[in-house]
Each structure stands twice: as structure tokens, then as C-alpha cells.
Scaffold this active site. Structure first.
Site, PDB file in Angstrom:
ATOM      1  N   MET A  37      67.086  11.434  21.632  1.00 22.62           N
ATOM      2  CA  MET A  37      67.528  10.549  22.880  1.00 22.62           C
ATOM      3  C   MET A  37      68.886   9.670  22.507  1.00 22.62           C
ATOM      4  O   MET A  37      69.280  10.096  20.744  1.00 22.62           O
ATOM      5  CB  MET A  37      66.484   9.232  21.967  1.00 22.62           C
ATOM      6  N   HIS A  66      64.353  18.273  25.551  1.00 25.21           N
ATOM      7  CA  HIS A  66      64.910  17.427  26.905  1.00 25.21           C
ATOM      8  C   HIS A  66      65.265  16.538  26.169  1.00 25.21           C
ATOM      9  O   HIS A  66      65.982  15.959  25.519  1.00 25.21           O
ATOM     10  CB  HIS A  66      62.904  17.013  26.847  1.00 25.21           C
ATOM     11  N   MET A 137      56.464  12.434  32.767  1.00 24.54           N
ATOM     12  CA  MET A 137      56.505  11.732  31.734  1.00 24.54           C
ATOM     13  C   MET A 137      55.331  10.721  32.221  1.00 24.54           C
ATOM     14  O   MET A 137      55.189   9.852  33.204  1.00 24.54           O
ATOM     15  CB  MET A 137      57.389  10.807  31.226  1.00 24.54           C
ATOM     16  N   GLY A 142      60.835   7.170  25.137  1.00 23.25           N
ATOM     17  CA  GLY A 142      61.195   6.791  24.021  1.00 23.25           C
ATOM     18  C   GLY A 142      60.895   6.407  22.305  1.00 23.25           C
ATOM     19  O   GLY A 142      61.754   6.029  21.618  1.00 23.25           O
ATOM     20  N   PHE A 143      59.962   6.505  22.786  1.00 21.21           N
ATOM     21  CA  PHE A 143      59.204   6.816  20.792  1.00 21.21           C
ATOM     22  C   PHE A 143      57.592   7.121  22.025  1.00 21.21           C
ATOM     23  O   PHE A 143      57.635   7.630  22.742  1.00 21.21           O
ATOM     24  CB  PHE A 143      58.561   4.553  21.642  1.00 21.21           C
ATOM     25  N   GLY A 144      57.592   7.837  20.523  1.00 20.99           N
ATOM     26  CA  GLY A 144      56.156   8.514  20.776  1.00 20.99           C
ATOM     27  C   GLY A 144      54.643   7.478  20.163  1.00 20.99           C
ATOM     28  O   GLY A 144      54.854   6.360  19.889  1.00 20.99           O
ATOM     29  N   GLY A 145      54.255   8.227  20.384  1.00 20.38           N
ATOM     30  CA  GLY A 145      52.715   7.629  20.517  1.00 20.38           C
ATOM     31  C   GLY A 145      51.979   6.749  21.181  1.00 20.38           C
ATOM     32  O   GLY A 145      51.367   5.712  21.159  1.00 20.38           O
ATOM     33  N   GLY A 176      53.528  12.723  27.369  1.00 18.28           N
ATOM     34  CA  GLY A 176      52.921  11.567  26.612  1.00 18.28           C
ATOM     35  C   GLY A 176      51.744  11.365  26.347  1.00 18.28           C
ATOM     36  O   GLY A 176      50.762  11.209  27.360  1.00 18.28           O
ATOM     37  N   GLY A 177      50.965  11.144  25.446  1.00 13.39           N
ATOM     38  CA  GLY A 177      49.533  10.652  25.348  1.00 13.39           C
ATOM     39  C   GLY A 177      48.710  11.748  25.354  1.00 13.39           C
ATOM     40  O   GLY A 177      47.640  11.919  26.061  1.00 13.39           O
TER      41      GLY A 177
END
Length: 216
Positions: A37, A66, A137, A142-145, A176-177
Site C-alpha cells: 500500500m 497485491h 475485494m 487499505g486496512f485489515g480486519g 476481505g473479511g
């Protein structure tokens, strides 16, 4: 056919990254997913190539890189130098996507394209036969979790139909998730590969968490 499991080291313990990569080497993980990123294309910064050189040195599984960055084509040589199996770029970041896909393949890597949650599957119609894989996606990058976006299951079904109609051999990956519950639904919808971060690295037994996903 068992899904390809790609744990994302974005959720690993950065203070013990070598330990976590050794765990992935021992595990049933198929690939190691690396999220790069830049703080421009996405509102966060992860890690750069000086760190990833050490990751590549330790990893004994193929690297699925990625790039959540602007102008990803500038870094084809650096990704190639890591020995990456897959170089994954965002549809939204590549105005000349066909050219970038060609450059990735010419560099000896498998080209993949990622679509954000608001990007329609239909926009891939003219590139679907040229890519090795499409990454859907299922959160905003941009963020995990983050929480899984439910519409992603329908997008996987739609993408599977586009692949079938076009005669493409492209794989479908989802990021994602992803956990045991969402992963099962995604595989049923047609996903070939699952990226999992928190579901693996936050688990009490990380290798068992990977095995559970592998058996979906």
C-alpha cells in the site's frame, strides 16, 4: 477441488514476521499474500521492497503480490526480483490495463487484476481472457480486519458466469473479511482462492485455522 488458501501477512505480527512466515511454510497454505500500500491509492501504508526481500528469502510458498498503489507498472522489475508467482494490480489504478497485463506476463509472472467493491464485474469483459486471475475485494482496500461486504458473493457468481461465457481460464480470488463462514459461501459461489488475514493470524491455532479454510 479444494480452494487455494493465501494467508495475508498484512495481519501477521511484524515484530515476529520470520516466525509467522515459517508457520506458513509448515502449514497447508498454498500461497503467501502480500499487500503493498502506498498511502495514495489507499489510505494506508504497509511495507516496501526492502522488507519484502527478506520475506521472499524466507518464504517457501509462491508469493501472491497485491499492489494497492498508483502506477503499479513502475514496480514490475521489483516484484519480479522477489520471485513472485502472481502480480496483482487494480483495475482502478491502471488506465492502460491491457498494456500492464502484457508487461507482467513478459516479465515472467502471472498477471492478475483486482476490482474494488464498487467496480462492476462487467468492466472486465475485454480483459478477462488475458488474465490469470481476478481478485474481488470484499472489503474496501487499505486496512485489515474489516467487515465482509455481502454483495461480494453475488459478484463472485457474476464473475464465474463471465468466465464461463468468455471461455477464460481465469481463477477467482477473494480478499476481505474471509473466515470459515464467508469462505464457505464464496467457494460455493465459485471462488478458487481465498485470502485470509485476521481469520488466520488472530486464531489461537494458526495452522489449524488454515486447515479449516483448506477443507471448505
Amino acid at each position: 477441488m479444494k480452494p487455494i488458501i493465501c494467508p495475508s501477512i498484512l495481519s501477521a505480527d511484524f515484530a515476529n514476521l520470520g516466525r509467522d512466515i515459517e508457520m506458513l511454510n509448515r502449514s497447508e497454505a498454498d500461497w503467501i499474500h502480500i499487500d503493498i500500500m502506498d498511502g495514495v491509492f489507499v489510505p494506508n501504508i504497509s511495507f516496501g521492497f526492502p522488507v519484502l526481500k527478506y520475506v521472499a528469502r524466507l518464504a517457501r510458498k509462491p508469493l501472491d503480490v497485491h499492489l494497492m498503489i498508483v502506477q503499479p507498472e513502475k514496480f514490475i522489475p521489483e516484484v519480479k526480483a522477489l520471485g513472485a508467482h502472481v502480480m496483482n494490480v487494480h483495475y482502478e489504478a491502471c488506465p492502460h490495463l491491457h498494456r500492464v497485463v502484457q508487461q507482467i506476463r513478459e516479465a515472467g509472472m502471472q498477471p492478475a487484476v483486482t476490482i474494488n467493491p464498487a467496480t462492476p464485474v462487467a468492466l472486465l469483459k475485454d480483459i478477462i481472457c488475458d488474465v490469470y486471475m481476478v481478485l474481488v475485494m470484499s472489503v474496501n482496500p487499505g486496512f485489515g480486519g474489516q467487515k465482509f461486504i455481502e454483495h461480494s458473493v453475488d459478484k463472485v457468481r457474476e464473475l464465474r458466469e463471465l468466465i464461463r461465457e468468455s471461455g477464460s481460464q481465469a481463477l477467482i480470488e477473494v480478499d476481505g473479511g474471509v473466515n470459515r463462514e464467508t469462505g464457505a459461501r464464496l467457494v460455493a459461489a465459485g471462488a478458487d482462492a481465498l485470502v485470509a488475514g485476521s481469520a488466520v493470524f488472530s486464531a489461537p491455532n494458526q495452522e489449524e485455522a488454515i486447515s479449516v479454510l483448506k477443507r471448505l
